[in-house]
Scaffold this active site. Structure first.
Site, mmCIF file in Angstrom:
data_model
loop_
_atom_site.group_PDB
_atom_site.id
_atom_site.type_symbol
_atom_site.label_atom_id
_atom_site.label_comp_id
_atom_site.label_asym_id
_atom_site.label_seq_id
_atom_site.Cartn_x
_atom_site.Cartn_y
_atom_site.Cartn_z
ATOM 1 N N HIS A 78 0.875 -1.178 0.000
ATOM 2 C CA HIS A 78 0.000 0.000 0.000
ATOM 3 C C HIS A 78 0.916 1.233 0.000
ATOM 4 O O HIS A 78 2.028 1.177 0.548
ATOM 5 C CB HIS A 78 -0.831 -0.057 1.285
ATOM 6 C CG HIS A 78 -1.896 0.981 1.428
ATOM 7 N ND1 HIS A 78 -1.634 2.277 1.810
ATOM 8 C CD2 HIS A 78 -3.235 0.912 1.256
ATOM 9 C CE1 HIS A 78 -2.771 2.960 1.881
ATOM 10 N NE2 HIS A 78 -3.765 2.152 1.547
ATOM 11 N N ASP A 125 3.530 -4.717 7.940
ATOM 12 C CA ASP A 125 2.334 -3.881 7.851
ATOM 13 C C ASP A 125 1.126 -4.814 7.967
ATOM 14 O O ASP A 125 0.746 -5.475 7.007
ATOM 15 C CB ASP A 125 2.339 -3.118 6.516
ATOM 16 C CG ASP A 125 1.004 -2.429 6.255
ATOM 17 O OD1 ASP A 125 0.121 -2.453 7.143
ATOM 18 O OD2 ASP A 125 0.838 -1.869 5.153
ATOM 19 N N GLN A 149 -4.144 -5.151 6.981
ATOM 20 C CA GLN A 149 -5.201 -5.994 6.416
ATOM 21 C C GLN A 149 -5.413 -7.299 7.174
ATOM 22 O O GLN A 149 -6.521 -7.826 7.189
ATOM 23 C CB GLN A 149 -4.894 -6.318 4.944
ATOM 24 C CG GLN A 149 -5.129 -5.160 4.000
ATOM 25 C CD GLN A 149 -6.576 -4.658 4.007
ATOM 26 O OE1 GLN A 149 -7.516 -5.398 4.257
ATOM 27 N NE2 GLN A 149 -6.736 -3.377 3.749
ATOM 28 N N LYS A 174 -9.951 -0.815 10.742
ATOM 29 C CA LYS A 174 -10.069 -2.013 9.894
ATOM 30 C C LYS A 174 -10.314 -3.247 10.756
ATOM 31 O O LYS A 174 -10.310 -4.373 10.276
ATOM 32 C CB LYS A 174 -8.795 -2.213 9.071
ATOM 33 C CG LYS A 174 -8.551 -1.116 8.030
ATOM 34 C CD LYS A 174 -7.334 -1.441 7.206
ATOM 35 C CE LYS A 174 -6.817 -0.248 6.424
ATOM 36 N NZ LYS A 174 -7.645 0.137 5.298
ATOM 37 N N CYS A 224 -4.688 2.611 -3.601
ATOM 38 C CA CYS A 224 -3.431 3.124 -3.033
ATOM 39 C C CYS A 224 -2.274 2.186 -3.357
ATOM 40 O O CYS A 224 -1.426 1.887 -2.485
ATOM 41 C CB CYS A 224 -3.541 3.320 -1.521
ATOM 42 S SG CYS A 224 -4.746 4.545 -1.062
HETATM 43 C C1 LIG Z 1 -2.062 -2.937 3.599
HETATM 44 C C2 LIG Z 1 -2.396 -1.560 4.094
HETATM 45 N N1 LIG Z 1 -1.457 -0.843 4.703
HETATM 46 C C3 LIG Z 1 -1.714 0.384 5.187
HETATM 47 C C4 LIG Z 1 -2.948 0.958 5.038
HETATM 48 C C5 LIG Z 1 -3.183 2.320 5.583
HETATM 49 O O1 LIG Z 1 -4.084 2.263 6.650
HETATM 50 P P1 LIG Z 1 -4.632 3.599 7.308
HETATM 51 O O2 LIG Z 1 -5.373 4.320 6.222
HETATM 52 O O3 LIG Z 1 -5.517 3.132 8.399
HETATM 53 O O4 LIG Z 1 -3.464 4.367 7.770
HETATM 54 C C6 LIG Z 1 -3.964 0.265 4.392
HETATM 55 C C7 LIG Z 1 -5.282 0.857 4.173
HETATM 56 O O5 LIG Z 1 -6.057 0.437 3.350
HETATM 57 C C8 LIG Z 1 -3.677 -1.041 3.912
HETATM 58 O O6 LIG Z 1 -4.605 -1.767 3.287
#
Ligand SMILES: Cc1ncc(COP(=O)(O)O)c(C=O)c1O
Length: 409
Positions: free
Chosen positions: A125, A202, A205, A228, A367
């Site tokens: 992302h 990270d 998800q 999430k 993203c």
């Molecule tokens: C894999 C992953 N990393 C990071 C993020 C960023 O999360 P946040 O918008 O809660 O900061 C997302 C958001 O969709 C994501 O899917």
């Protein structure tokens, strides 16, 4: 144990009259973006404001002490949830993005030097890519990228080739938000450690879909977002091994993160407080605590079973639609996410047609623009689910997709 039809009743949005569209029930298939919230989470937030609202860590009076105890209890609960060694390894942030930026700034400042290397994957992302792009620009270091194979999994042979004594950090997703791919974390972490590189996972998800055990994984840092995970927006987590956090400089400066301040200098507090300058989202953190309780009550066994059942059902039903192309990894590596394209209908048009039937899906680059570029497409449509989704949601979505084909033919 309740099934997803019964669990759906825990989420008040589905029974809210104003979310119906022309009499059609809400079908929510965008949980990878943000999940719906159960009643218990909403109640925990309002209860906090009704019964315990005061600033934390500062008050000498009972109400503030009560708020502080509740806040620190959520930190303990979070540590238990991911099996951290101690609650001090849990830092509250606004979201995963801020957690990764915190690490990129502090770790980058202290440990990345010219010609060092940071490894990410093509699955990342933007939140786990752009902060590292900035670090390598600032430090004249290099970003290396693990490519993906045609089955949407990371190319591990390539990973082992690009890993080198110059690698200082591997920043990798545990589950792709585009394809749902679960990455082979154990192998990635073990190989990185052999080269003395640290690993950030990270977990945005995966955190609400599979059990996280940071000690068993032996990752050095882990991030996730409350919103999430059935919790409220505005709360994120950075986990870091105690000795690594102690070694990092602060990210933001100001109130609460200090031990003592004189006119021209300050001494900083120990982690996690060192990284939590200013008043945090106390009410949101109470809601996050309730979200963890809710997930614990349902259990990951039920969540994973529902994810698997729905994934298999959705793949079967969607595959029956003429002209659909599913972008999914092999079933044993798949999470509750299905990206697809449908003939040459733009994903935004697909989402707009589904919206007429009150079905919420995501359409766009998710993203992950470099990934879209690699695939040679501008966007995909994506359904993603959680514990409140049922096979009927998938049936209605397939009917609506067939309608979209008729409209655009
Ligand atoms: C894999 C992953 N990393 C990071 C993020 C960023 O999360 P946040 O918008 O809660 O900061 C997302 C958001 O969709 C994501 O899917």
């Amino acid at each position: 144990m309740k099934d997803s039809k019964a669990l759906k009743k825990d989420f008040p949005i589905f029974a809210t009259k104003s979310v119906k569209k022309d009499g059609k029930e809400l079908i929510y298939l965008d949980s990878a973006s943000t999940t719906q919230k159960p009643e218990s989470v909403i109640t925990a937030i309002t209860d906090y404001y009704k019964t315990s609202n005061a600033n934390i860590h500062r008050g000498i009076y009972t109400l503030s002490e009560k708020a502080t105890i509740q806040y620190e209890d959520v930190r303990k609960k979070t540590a238990t949830f991911i099996n951290a060694g101690t609650p001090e390894e849990i830092i509250f942030t606004r979201n995963t993005t801020e957690a990764i930026n915190l690490l990129a700034y502090t770790f980058g400042e202290k440990h990345i030097k010219q010609d060092d290397e940071i490894i990410v994957s093509e699955l990342e992302h933007h939140s786990n890519l752009v902060p590292w792009q900035e670090v390598v620009k600032r430090k004249k270091a290099k970003l290396k990228v693990i490519p993906i194979k045609s089955d949407y999994t990371p190319d591990m042979d390539e990973y082992h080739k690009i890993l080198s004594p110059k690698t200082k950090l591997v920043a990798i997703t545990s589950m792709s938000n585009v394809f749902g791919t679960k990455t082979p974390l154990k192998e990635i972490i073990e190989a990185a450690h052999k080269k003395n590189a640290l690993v950030l996972v990270d977990g945005a998800q995966s955190a609400a879909h599979q059990k996280t055990d940071v000690q068993a994984l032996n990752c050095d840092f882990f991030t996730m977002s409350s919103h999430k995970m059935l919790g409220p927006t505005g709360v994120g987590i950075l986990y870091g091994k105690k000795e690594l956090l102690a070694d990092l400089p602060p990210f933001m400066f100001g109130g609460d993160m200090i031990k003592s301040v004189s006119q021209y200098d300050s001494e900083y507090a120990d982690p996690p407080v060192k990284f939590e300058a200013g008043t945090p989202n106390i009410g949101g953190i109470m809601g996050f605590g309730a979200a963890l309780d809710y997930i614990n009550k349902i259990g990951f066994k039920t969540i994973e079973e529902n994810d698997k059942k729905l994934f298999e059902y959705a793949v079967k039903k969607l595959s029956e639609i003429e002209g659909i192309n599913l972008l999914i990894p092999p079933a044993d590596k798949a999470g509750p996410v299905i990206s697809f394209t449908l003939k040459d209908i733009h994903p935004h048009d697909i989402a707009a047609v589904l919206d007429q039937d009150n079905i919420c899906i995501r359409a766009g680059h998710h993203c992950a623009q470099p990934l879209m570029e690699k695939l040679g497409i501008p966007a995909t449509a994506r359904i993603s689910f959680h514990i409140y989704n049922t096979p009927e949601d998938i049936d209605k979505t397939c009917d609506s997709l067939k309608k979209a084909i008729k409209i655009f033919e």
